[in-house]
Enzyme design. Structure first.
Site, short mmCIF file in Angstrom:
data_model
loop_
_atom_site.label_atom_id
_atom_site.label_comp_id
_atom_site.label_asym_id
_atom_site.label_seq_id
_atom_site.Cartn_x
_atom_site.Cartn_y
_atom_site.Cartn_z
CG ASP A 64 -95.92 53.30 -45.35
OD1 ASP A 64 -96.53 52.43 -44.71
OD2 ASP A 64 -96.48 54.29 -45.86
NE ARG B 157 -99.71 51.39 -49.08
CZ ARG B 157 -98.88 52.42 -49.17
NH1 ARG B 157 -98.87 53.16 -50.25
NH2 ARG B 157 -98.07 52.70 -48.17
CD1 TRP B 158 -94.81 43.69 -51.95
CD2 TRP B 158 -95.69 42.05 -50.69
NE1 TRP B 158 -94.24 42.50 -52.34
CE2 TRP B 158 -94.77 41.48 -51.60
CE3 TRP B 158 -96.38 41.21 -49.81
CZ2 TRP B 158 -94.50 40.11 -51.64
CZ3 TRP B 158 -96.12 39.84 -49.85
CH2 TRP B 158 -95.19 39.31 -50.76
CG HIS C 62 -96.79 43.56 -41.18
ND1 HIS C 62 -96.50 44.84 -41.59
CD2 HIS C 62 -98.08 43.60 -40.74
CE1 HIS C 62 -97.56 45.62 -41.41
NE2 HIS C 62 -98.53 44.88 -40.90
CB SER D 46 -96.80 56.54 -30.69
OG SER D 46 -95.45 56.83 -30.50
CD GLU D 47 -98.60 58.45 -33.77
OE1 GLU D 47 -97.62 57.90 -34.32
OE2 GLU D 47 -98.47 59.32 -32.88
CD1 TRP E 164 -99.28 51.97 -29.44
CD2 TRP E 164 -99.89 49.84 -29.11
NE1 TRP E 164 -98.25 51.34 -28.78
CE2 TRP E 164 -98.61 50.03 -28.56
CE3 TRP E 164 -100.48 48.58 -29.02
CZ2 TRP E 164 -97.89 49.00 -27.94
CZ3 TRP E 164 -99.77 47.55 -28.39
CH2 TRP E 164 -98.49 47.77 -27.86
CG LEU F 145 -75.18 48.78 -39.38
CD1 LEU F 145 -74.99 50.07 -40.16
CD2 LEU F 145 -76.00 47.80 -40.23
NE ARG G 221 -98.83 59.74 -44.19
CZ ARG G 221 -99.78 59.50 -45.10
NH1 ARG G 221 -100.20 60.45 -45.91
NH2 ARG G 221 -100.31 58.29 -45.20
CB SER H 207 -95.86 58.82 -40.29
OG SER H 207 -96.50 58.92 -41.54
#
Ligand code: IPE
Ligand code: IPE
Ligand code: MG
Length: 239
Positions: A13, A17-18, A30, A59-60, A62, A124, A180, A182
């Site tokens: 996350d 903001r970055w 991103h 899922s949120e 979107w 991995l 959190r 999320s």
């Protein structure tokens, strides 16, 4: 390292903001986040972590502005084409976790191809949660069991979840300062150690991951038992 987590999961996350702090569009964050992820995968492999699971799109998510959603989809398609050969060469096995029915045909084909081309790798396991939500996962697993007429037990449900191919995460890291989950790994987080970093994801580097691993190494995992039970070595039987 002693007490190295077998499975590390990360809520990446802070990309937006970055970018905003640099007066850049969110998508620039991103893109930078993708660089941090590439380095993180490599670092986990080098440290001997066996499973890395990351939250890339919920899922949120979107519900974000349409142009950010489409940039994230494009970034995924672009990353698949660019990164998979390198991941394959580094012994990384890729799995995509999430609801594929909401994704375009092109993206779906890319995911399947990435999984197939890395399927023989064992260094991995790299799970990328994309269009994923913990509630979706639990409901989807329960619906499949019910459709097959199978009893719903902790065991059968755990076996039907999207991450049934790996043990539960030992350590869950969230960057970006929020405390959190999320909707990430709701079932599998039951006994994970949680670690929160104020660093924004594009700034989270190898030293930060090492700090999280060191913090984890100092935790006492009790799984409901007492401290005495987990620290006292079992008494040796008299010969
Ligand atoms: C995490 O960064 C990446 C995704 C959710 C896709 P954010 O985009 O949530 O960044 P912030 O939280 O707005 O800074
Ligand atoms: C969680 O970050 C999802 C991902 C990192 C992909 P969000 O930025 O979407 O979480 P909230 O909305 O702050 O809880
Ligand atoms: Mg965020």
């Amino acid at each position: 390292m002693q007490n190295l987590p077998h499975h590390v999961a990360i809520v990446m996350d802070g990309n937006g903001r970055w970018a905003t702090r640099r007066y850049l569009p969110r998508v620039a964050g991103h893109k930078k986040g993708m660089d941090a992820l590439r380095a993180c995968v490599r670092h986990c492999g080098d440290r001997g972590v066996k499973v890395l699971t990351v939250f890339a799109f919920s899922s949120e998510n979107w519900n974000r502005p349409a142009d950010e959603v489409s940039s994230l989809m494009e970034l995924l398609a672009f990353a698949l084409a660019r990164e998979v050969p390198q991941l394959k060469a580094e012994g990384v096995r890729v799995h995509f976790i999430g609801d594929r029915s909401g994704l375009s045909e092109k993206v779906r084909a890319g995911l399947a191809q990435a999984e197939a081309s890395t399927a023989a790798n064992t260094r991995l396991v790299f799970n990328i949660c994309f269009n994923y939500g913990g509630r979706w996962d639990i409901a989807d697993a329960a619906a499949r069991l019910a459709a097959r007429g199978e009893a719903i037990t902790e065991r059968s449900l755990a076996g039907a979840l999207a991450l049934a191919h790996v043990p539960d995460p030992d350590l869950i890291i969230r960057t970006g300062g929020e405390h959190r989950l999320s909707n990430f790994l709701l079932w599998q987080a039951a006994y994970a150690e949680l670690y929160f970093s104020d660093k924004l994801w594009p700034d989270f580097g190898g030293a930060d991951l090492d700090a999280a691993l060191a913090d984890y190494a100092g935790r006492e995992r009790r799984f409901g038992k007492t401290s005495e039970q987990v620290t006292t070595a079992p008494a040796r039987k008299a010969a």
